[in-house]
Design an enzyme around this catalytic site. Structure first.
Site, PDB file in Angstrom:
ATOM      1  CB  VAL A  56      28.904  14.917  73.055  1.00  0.00           C
ATOM      2  CG1 VAL A  56      27.408  14.705  73.263  1.00  0.00           C
ATOM      3  CG2 VAL A  56      29.187  15.375  71.631  1.00  0.00           C
ATOM      4  CB  CYS A  57      30.626  13.077  77.839  1.00  0.00           C
ATOM      5  SG  CYS A  57      30.845  11.698  76.701  1.00  0.00           S
TER       6      CYS A  57
END
Length: 184
Positions: A56-57
């Site tokens: 996600v980052c």
């Protein structure tokens, strides 16, 4: 005992941390200090992610990068941060296509001291929550947003809130830049 999350109206704490600012040999690292940010006379948007080399980052980091000029146009310094080291940040930037050309620093809070002081250190893994701070030119926290580790944030909402804060006026629900503010 866990620190409470630093909230609106608080003075952002003093810090001095290394950051990755380039992938060019000999120009990779730069030390960022809270004093430098305060002396800039600009707003600061500091966003945290849990870990490098995750899923996600990089979607968030890439989206912030796509909007880097929007933050600059608002006299805001954009800084990303995690508890990974500057060396891990550099390796990630070199090996992830979406991160190679970042235009903002990746701050390394290797000691986890700043994340702990901000109250955003997750207790079991000792990683930072997905947190965004908007800090005014006087070093006062004006907005904090914290997300669960599995949920990415909305960069356009960060820009909307920055716009609203910079009006120094009353802004109604869903207000967008250019719309009328409220009269009290």
């Amino acid at each position: 005992m866990k620190n409470a999350i630093l909230s609106v109206g608080s003075v952002f704490p003093d810090f001095k941390k290394n950051a990755v600012v380039s992938t060019e040999k000999g120009k990779e690292f730069y030390e960022i200090t809270s004093e430098e940010l305060k002396n800039s006379g600009k707003w600061t948007v500091l966003f945290w992610w849990p870990k490098d080399f995750t899923f996600v980052c990089p979607t968030e980091i890439a989206e912030f990068n796509r909007h880097n000029d929007d933050f600059s146009d608002r006299d805001a310094i954009l800084i990303g941060a995690s508890t990974d080291s500057e060396y891990v940040h550099l390796a990630w930037r070199k090996h992830h296509e979406d991160l190679k050309d970042l235009r903002f620093p990746m701050l390394a809070d290797t000691s986890k001291s700043l994340a702990e002081e901000l109250g955003i250190l997750e207790s079991s893994e000792k990683i930072a929550y997905r947190t965004t701070f908007i800090i005014d030119p006087q070093g006062i926290v004006r907005w904090v947003s914290v997300y669960d580790l599995n949920v990415g944030r909305n960069v356009k909402e960060v820009l909307r809130v920055l716009d609203a804060l910079q009006t120094d006026e009353l802004c109604p629900c869903n207000w967008q830049k250019g719309e009328a503010t409220l009269q009290n």
